[in-house]
Design a protein around this motif. Structure first.
Motif, PDB file in Angstrom:
ATOM      1  N   TYR A  91      18.723  28.714  64.785  1.00 59.13           N
ATOM      2  CA  TYR A  91      18.481  29.739  65.793  1.00 59.13           C
ATOM      3  C   TYR A  91      18.299  31.100  65.125  1.00 59.13           C
ATOM      4  O   TYR A  91      18.755  31.321  64.002  1.00 59.13           O
ATOM      5  N   SER A  92      17.688  32.023  65.876  1.00 55.63           N
ATOM      6  CA  SER A  92      17.518  33.378  65.377  1.00 55.63           C
ATOM      7  C   SER A  92      17.445  34.340  66.554  1.00 55.63           C
ATOM      8  O   SER A  92      16.858  34.014  67.594  1.00 55.63           O
ATOM      9  N   THR A 118      20.229  35.339  61.689  1.00 51.57           N
ATOM     10  CA  THR A 118      19.731  33.964  61.593  1.00 51.57           C
ATOM     11  C   THR A 118      20.921  33.012  61.480  1.00 51.57           C
ATOM     12  O   THR A 118      21.810  33.218  60.657  1.00 51.57           O
ATOM     13  N   TYR A 119      20.937  31.979  62.318  1.00 54.41           N
ATOM     14  CA  TYR A 119      22.018  30.998  62.330  1.00 54.41           C
ATOM     15  C   TYR A 119      21.495  29.678  61.764  1.00 54.41           C
ATOM     16  O   TYR A 119      20.502  29.141  62.252  1.00 54.41           O
ATOM     17  N   ARG A 125      30.308  20.204  59.227  1.00 49.08           N
ATOM     18  CA  ARG A 125      30.213  21.059  60.399  1.00 49.08           C
ATOM     19  C   ARG A 125      29.087  22.063  60.155  1.00 49.08           C
ATOM     20  O   ARG A 125      28.612  22.205  59.025  1.00 49.08           O
ATOM     21  N   PRO A 126      28.674  22.830  61.162  1.00 45.23           N
ATOM     22  CA  PRO A 126      27.637  23.838  60.943  1.00 45.23           C
ATOM     23  C   PRO A 126      28.154  25.014  60.116  1.00 45.23           C
ATOM     24  O   PRO A 126      29.364  25.215  59.970  1.00 45.23           O
ATOM     25  N   ASN A 127      27.230  25.785  59.634  1.00 45.17           N
ATOM     26  CA  ASN A 127      27.542  26.942  58.810  1.00 45.17           C
ATOM     27  C   ASN A 127      28.096  28.094  59.651  1.00 45.17           C
ATOM     28  O   ASN A 127      27.769  28.259  60.827  1.00 45.17           O
ATOM     29  N   SER A 128      28.954  28.915  59.033  1.00 41.39           N
ATOM     30  CA  SER A 128      29.375  30.196  59.586  1.00 41.39           C
ATOM     31  C   SER A 128      28.844  31.298  58.675  1.00 41.39           C
ATOM     32  O   SER A 128      28.735  31.110  57.459  1.00 41.39           O
ATOM     33  N   SER A 129      28.526  32.426  59.239  1.00 39.95           N
ATOM     34  CA  SER A 129      27.965  33.521  58.446  1.00 39.95           C
ATOM     35  C   SER A 129      29.050  34.185  57.604  1.00 39.95           C
ATOM     36  O   SER A 129      30.252  34.009  57.860  1.00 39.95           O
ATOM     37  N   PHE A 184      18.813  30.190  51.490  1.00 35.59           N
ATOM     38  CA  PHE A 184      19.854  30.889  52.247  1.00 35.59           C
ATOM     39  C   PHE A 184      20.263  30.061  53.458  1.00 35.59           C
ATOM     40  O   PHE A 184      19.465  29.301  54.028  1.00 35.59           O
ATOM     41  N   MET A 185      21.511  30.238  53.878  1.00 33.02           N
ATOM     42  CA  MET A 185      22.020  29.555  55.064  1.00 33.02           C
ATOM     43  C   MET A 185      21.883  30.438  56.310  1.00 33.02           C
ATOM     44  O   MET A 185      21.347  30.028  57.321  1.00 33.02           O
ATOM     45  N   SER A 186      22.398  31.660  56.220  1.00 29.11           N
ATOM     46  CA  SER A 186      22.310  32.586  57.344  1.00 29.11           C
ATOM     47  C   SER A 186      22.020  33.980  56.818  1.00 29.11           C
ATOM     48  O   SER A 186      22.210  34.279  55.629  1.00 29.11           O
ATOM     49  N   ARG A 187      21.567  34.837  57.718  1.00 29.45           N
ATOM     50  CA  ARG A 187      21.296  36.232  57.384  1.00 29.45           C
ATOM     51  C   ARG A 187      21.914  37.112  58.464  1.00 29.45           C
ATOM     52  O   ARG A 187      21.727  36.859  59.658  1.00 29.45           O
TER      53      ARG A 187
END
Length: 514
Positions: A255-256, A279-280, A290-294, A399-402
């Motif tokens: 998602y973004s 950005t998720y 599990r999903p990433n956390s920022s 990258f994972m998240s921004r």
């Protein structure tokens, strides 16, 4: 004997002050009822956590100050027309090849945001002139509540005037413009965004999204982004508020979101309009299941340093998943990393998220808009699993998240000395070191004790950024305490807390005349 007549002198005193700020320090507070934390594999590790309690008696609580509006004056002139800004909705996107799951279109309240910066037509550095399709030549003044006025003009400009007449609408808009244009030092000071994933149940989970917003007043934030909670307000300078949103039922996907902001405060690097993007990466990670956390970071809205003093600003780079965290300047307007992307010439940035300021001449004094992107990268190759079962290989270079990290950096006039503890405040024990981590249980209060000294200036207060219900107090001019008790929504999260102490010297200049 000759009589001497004494001369008569008129004495005029002009008082002024100089502000000095300490270094920035940040800590991280992790809230959890789970007796251990699992780090990414390989190799899997389990570290037992000890609850840290800090209990110190304090007195003399600090009171929040409310911004006072001064009377605004405006001269309406002929043939200058007002063009309202467009509604700028939040956007939710997916990368190529990753379509949105049917029925999963995200709708955020931010889609209703209204940017009122188009209300101003700037003709000079000191004068703002507007008109409404006619020959108007009158001078008006007004003192009123800014937030109420902005909501009124917002309704008028976007077609929800609530049944008022044309004359009433015109008057409403006219007075709203007076308030907006008369606002002193109005503008945007920056944003810090983050998100945490938790409560994984099969293929769904919860996302808690936190955004910290700073403008020159709390009402200015509320007119742009509603339902925010105040963290800190420095009267006459800035207001910091937070909006926390909890989303349930999200699936493993990408998602973004992106937003436009109000106009930045006046700055030396020529950044006018603002924007930011988050950005998720929410596909399931193979290393933590599990999903990433920022990354979790923080900053106070206004960092200041004398022009003749070296200063390093080491941003907090805590990542809940143990990822490698890096920073860079925003550089891509089309990706909503910034609108005007000129970086501050007085700052150098390392990929490890350290900003460095070197002594400069007085011509570079003033405020600068800082627009950073913070990114997290896996430490080894992992696999991401989409909700439909498809998998993707992810390398340490991906990258994972921004998240955006935006604030104002101000170069002040030179200080008599750059030695910490003289004019510039210096931290003393038991102040926690930068990057210290504390662990507490849900509903348990944490008290962070802070002490500072400045022998040649007067310490006047502490400024902080943290959870919205954190309270500050002082016990004497050099002792401060930050207190916070987490609530249910704060569980299973790590919360950044940043602070700096401010000191002032007062000067009196005397002019003599006979």
């Amino acid at each position: 004997m000759k009589k001497v007549i004494p001369s008569v002198f008129a004495v005029q005193a002009n008082a002024s002050s100089t502000v000095y700020q300490s270094e920035l320090r940040c800590v991280i507070v992790t809230v959890s009822n789970i007796p251990f934390i699992v780090t990414p594999s390989p190799p899997p590790k389990t570290s037992h956590v000890k609850v840290v309690k800090l209990k110190i008696k304090t007195s003399m609580s600090l009171k929040d100050n409310k911004m006072k509006l001064e009377k605004a004056k405006i001269m309406m002139k002929e043939s200058v027309h007002l063009l309202p800004a467009k509604v700028r909705p939040a956007h939710v996107e997916n990368p190529p090849g990753h379509s949105q799951r049917p029925g999963e279109t995200r709708r955020d309240d931010e889609q209703q945001q209204k940017n009122l910066n188009g209300c101003q037509t700037k003709l000079s550095d000191d004068n703002y002139v507007v008109a409404l399709n006619g020959k108007i030549s009158t001078s008006l003044s007004l003192e009123n509540d800014y937030g109420t006025i902005v909501k009124q003009v917002s309704n008028f400009m976007y077609g929800d005037a609530g049944g008022v007449s044309g004359t009433e609408s015109f008057t409403m808009l006219l007075f709203a413009l007076v308030a907006i244009i008369g606002w002193t030092e109005a503008g945007y000071y920056g944003t810090v965004f983050s998100h945490t994933t938790k409560d994984v149940q099969g293929n769904t989970f919860t996302v808690v999204r936190r955004v910290k917003l700073t403008c020159s007043s709390c009402a200015e934030i509320e007119s742009w982004w509603s339902s925010t909670d105040k963290i800190e307000e420095i009267s006459g300078e800035w207001c910091l508020k937070e909006r926390t949103q909890k989303f349930t039922g999200w699936s493993f996907n990408y998602y973004s979101n992106r937003w436009d902001t109000p106009a930045w405060i006046n700055n030396r690097n020529g950044v006018s309009s603002g924007r930011f993007r988050i950005t998720y990466e929410l596909r399931k990670r193979s290393d933590i299941n599990r999903p990433n956390s920022s990354p979790q970071t923080g900053i106070i809205p206004l960092i200041r340093v004398p022009s003749n003093c070296q200063r390093d600003i080491n941003l907090l780079t805590f990542d809940p998943d143990g990822d490698n965290v890096q920073c860079r300047y925003g550089s891509n307007p089309s990706e909503y990393e910034c609108y005007n992307c000129t970086a501050p010439s007085v700052l150098s940035l390392s990929s490890a998220c350290s900003l460095s300021f070197s002594p400069t001449n007085s011509s570079n004094e003033g405020s600068y808009a800082v627009q950073l992107m913070m990114e997290d990268f896996p430490r080894w190759s992992i696999t991401l699993t989409h909700y439909n079962g498809s998998t993707y290989s992810w390398r340490p270079s991906n990258f994972m998240s921004r998240i955006p990290v935006q604030f104002v950096f101000k170069v002040d006039p030179a200080a008599p000395s750059c030695t910490a503890g003289e004019y510039l405040p210096r931290f003393l024990p038991p102040t926690p070191e930068h990057g210290a981590q504390f662990f507490i249980d849900l509903n348990e209060k944490i008290e962070i004790s802070i002490r500072a000294e400045a022998t040649q200036s007067v310490i006047t207060g502490i400024q902080f950024s943290g959870p919205f219900n954190m309270a500050k107090s002082s016990s004497g001019s050099e002792y401060f305490t930050l207190r916070w008790t987490p609530s249910v929504i704060d569980d299973e999260e790590s919360h950044p807390i940043c602070f700096a102490v401010q000191a002032t010297t007062f000067h009196s200049d005397y002019n003599y005349s006979s």
